[in-house]
Design an enzyme around this catalytic site. Sequence first.
Site, PDB file in Angstrom:
ATOM      1  N   GLU A 121     -36.765 -26.003  23.226  1.00 27.73           N
ATOM      2  CA  GLU A 121     -36.131 -25.755  21.932  1.00 27.73           C
ATOM      3  C   GLU A 121     -36.484 -26.917  20.994  1.00 27.73           C
ATOM      4  O   GLU A 121     -36.413 -28.078  21.415  1.00 27.73           O
ATOM      5  CB  GLU A 121     -34.610 -25.659  22.080  1.00 27.73           C
ATOM      6  CG  GLU A 121     -33.949 -25.196  20.801  1.00 27.73           C
ATOM      7  CD  GLU A 121     -32.426 -25.121  20.902  1.00 27.73           C
ATOM      8  OE1 GLU A 121     -31.832 -24.236  20.295  1.00 27.73           O
ATOM      9  OE2 GLU A 121     -31.834 -25.974  21.591  1.00 27.73           O
ATOM     10  N   ASN A 257     -31.066 -23.832  28.713  1.00 24.91           N
ATOM     11  CA  ASN A 257     -32.080 -22.996  29.363  1.00 24.91           C
ATOM     12  C   ASN A 257     -31.400 -22.042  30.345  1.00 24.91           C
ATOM     13  O   ASN A 257     -30.567 -22.458  31.147  1.00 24.91           O
ATOM     14  CB  ASN A 257     -33.082 -23.868  30.123  1.00 24.91           C
ATOM     15  CG  ASN A 257     -33.555 -25.051  29.312  1.00 24.91           C
ATOM     16  OD1 ASN A 257     -34.104 -24.901  28.243  1.00 24.91           O
ATOM     17  ND2 ASN A 257     -33.306 -26.246  29.826  1.00 24.91           N
ATOM     18  N   GLU A 290     -22.767 -25.577  27.197  1.00 24.40           N
ATOM     19  CA  GLU A 290     -24.046 -25.017  27.632  1.00 24.40           C
ATOM     20  C   GLU A 290     -23.861 -23.713  28.406  1.00 24.40           C
ATOM     21  O   GLU A 290     -24.674 -22.791  28.286  1.00 24.40           O
ATOM     22  CB  GLU A 290     -24.818 -26.038  28.474  1.00 24.40           C
ATOM     23  CG  GLU A 290     -25.093 -27.365  27.795  1.00 24.40           C
ATOM     24  CD  GLU A 290     -25.724 -27.226  26.421  1.00 24.40           C
ATOM     25  OE1 GLU A 290     -26.533 -26.298  26.217  1.00 24.40           O
ATOM     26  OE2 GLU A 290     -25.402 -28.039  25.530  1.00 24.40           O
ATOM     27  N   GLU A 312     -24.804 -21.999  18.154  1.00 23.58           N
ATOM     28  CA  GLU A 312     -24.164 -23.301  18.345  1.00 23.58           C
ATOM     29  C   GLU A 312     -22.691 -23.327  17.942  1.00 23.58           C
ATOM     30  O   GLU A 312     -21.872 -23.938  18.624  1.00 23.58           O
ATOM     31  CB  GLU A 312     -24.940 -24.380  17.587  1.00 23.58           C
ATOM     32  CG  GLU A 312     -26.367 -24.573  18.077  1.00 23.58           C
ATOM     33  CD  GLU A 312     -26.466 -24.943  19.559  1.00 23.58           C
ATOM     34  OE1 GLU A 312     -25.439 -25.297  20.173  1.00 23.58           O
ATOM     35  OE2 GLU A 312     -27.575 -24.854  20.100  1.00 23.58           O
TER      36      GLU A 312
END
Length: 844
Positions: A121, A257, A290, A312
């Site tokens: 990213e 990820n 995450e 986000e």
Amino acid sequence: MTGIMHSYDTFQPTHYDIFIDINRGTKQISGKSVIDGEATQKDIFIQQKNMEIKSVTADGVSVDFQVDNEKEAINITLPKAGKTTLAIEYKAPLTDSMMGIYPSYYEVDGVKKEIIGTQFETTFARQAFPSVDEPEAKAKFDLAIKFDEQEGETVLSNMPEVKTENGVHYFDTTVRMSTYLIAFAFGDLQSKITTTKSGVKVGVFATKAHKANELDFALDIAKRAIEFYEDFYQTPYPLPHSWQLALPDFSAGAMENWGLVTYREAYLTLDPDNTSLDTKQLVATVITHELAHQWFGDLVTMKWWDDLWLNESFANMMEYVSVDAIEPDWKIWEMFQTSDVPAALQRDATDGVQSVHVNVEDPAEIDALFDSAIVYAKGARMLVMMRALVGDKALRKGLKNYFKAHQYNNAKGNDLWNAVGDAAGMDVASIMNTWLEQPGYPVVNAKVVDGKLTLTQQQFFIGAGKDVGRQWKIPLNSNYEVAPTIMGDKELVLGDYTKLRKESGKPFRVNVGNNSHFIVKYDDTLLQDILDNQSDLDAISQLQLLQDLRLLAEGKQISYASIVPLLPKFADSHSNVVNATLYRVANDLKKFVTPDSDEEKQLQKLFDQLSSKEVARLGWTKKSDESNDDQLTRPYVVNAALYAKNPKAILAAHELFEGNSSDLSAISADVRPLVLRNEVKNFGNEALFDNLLDEYRKSSDASYKQDLCTALTATPDPKLIAKLISKFEDAQTIKPQDLRAWYRGVLANDEGQSAAWDWIRNDWQWLDDTVGGDMEFTTYITVTAMVFHTPNRLAEFKEFFEPKLNTPGMTREISMDIKIVETRVALIEDEKDAVNAAVLQIVK
């Protein structure tokens, strides 16, 4: 998104077969990317960065291609449009940039080692393999990795390994996903693995520089978080495993990820026996952030980077929702109120700030979107407002439908609003878009006009700001029933104040709970009524009162001096959030004094008065029966006592240091940075300095290393400051990922500021070469602006940064930070005499 063609517009991939051969010795990557997809035209382009392209074939036939490094593209001419299989052979360097595929360095028992990890990213997958490296270009991936393997090494990826043949590790086919979420890593790792109720394998991996028990906390939080999210989202976790990997070198805080989440070591590993509660809370929220992304961002992904907030902001809210559910005793929403909320309110009040949703095209500009105070903190606060409006039942129903409609695909902001709005029976979009699409926020003026209780809204600015008549749909959250749920007009008259006050029996307030993104300016009558009944206010309401007054003073809507007499009224609070906000205001008063002046001595007396009672109550060491509030409050009050140069506090810290001299890491972590800093400032010498720096080099405990950084950067000795700055470019001592904290520490040290400022100006090119491709790079400008507050520093700041204004990705940050320093300098000039007189009035 007009004007620039996306790679996805020319070629739409469905499946990748990727082979990557990584040689750590030669620092070279070679590989082959085979992509099945649909060409919408004959002339297409595939993305690459810093690659040597060896060959390109389409359906087995060589085709013409040109590499355009400026546009990070391979331009390819196909025989025909339609279904095509591209095969691209390439070579690329393995760099130390912490982007793409890169090595991480560490030591075990003095032996230097490295592991390989990835960070794709925002647009760095194209450094690892040629691809359509855009969020919308979702495909399935078969990944094969070959490397110079040593015995006992572990290799990880998004999916489980299915076989090894001739030294090549093959991984199972992924689900449909975006390129930026692909990840892999290999090296000499240790792990701990468990399984969720639904059968998902959860693991924590780290280097063997860490003690085994440093993985336990993260494993427990990760397992319970995935179980919580499966229930809350009413959508199963879609992969067979969820690995959490600590990388010794990692630019960001962590990266979501899919199935292989990567973290800075500081945000995953911790000593369960000696880590402060606030650090445990921080690590827990990073992990849950995450893992929230595994659904919100990974399963459903923003269509383009302009909707980054969709990933986000939501994950930022959900980190608190989940930790609150799995550790309710922590009262984690208080951390949101003391960290995210003030960050958002401060940043969002500067004219020129980005809105949460921003149009962007240039890859160099995409990283500039990651303004943590806006896309993360303000965006999360915006969603907290929405959650309060619709309730959890409608939110969960809406999310379930959102995931069902868009899973393995992409979405835009309105898709979320519509899903939640349908579930709630409310036009959520019309409310939320006033916050999403506009920068800034309003101040609601509450006043009694001709006997009527009246509310008005107007954009709030800290510093010069152009009022263009923006309006918001404001969730008022008032304690008076006469106030509507939403205020959409510029002015609202609620009725006869005397009558309303009598009927309610309590002072009038809005934004009760401090969940809506605005501040309140009460007129003298209403404010005095609240202050007269301060004892009836809960902790969040007291925080909010201080927070709003501080911001109004920063915006010159009230005098800073008028807040000073209020501070002692809050000093006996046992609440962490009240103390956090009290000392935020008190610490802001430091900018109005010059070091070692009579004014600073008066301010130190104020700090002593504010802190003395609580220091006496709490002491320097934990008590067996103390509350979480007490644990979290202690650092605020003992830090205040040390600033006050209280002799008892200085001696107490010194005695703690002496009593733990054989193992400084054993000092209780909640006061350890203060003890170490006190020693360096008040009892320091070169031998102590060298010893602490050596401790820093050797330790693998990230929390302890941060404490040592706090201490060492506080040295008043010019010779030791010079020695420290000489280590800034020595990666064996200070890793590039950690350098910003060291720079900021020396810059904020009155004795070290000139040396640190000289370093960054003289070695800017080195800094750009070392971390310049990184989304964290512009924060070096931000932290400099946070410290500077004199006319001379402002002039130097402008002289250095204004010539860089047109650098892609830096324009907004430089423009805003110049305004921020200008505003601070003007405020100090206007207010310093009144503030210092107000302090003197209290302490004399």
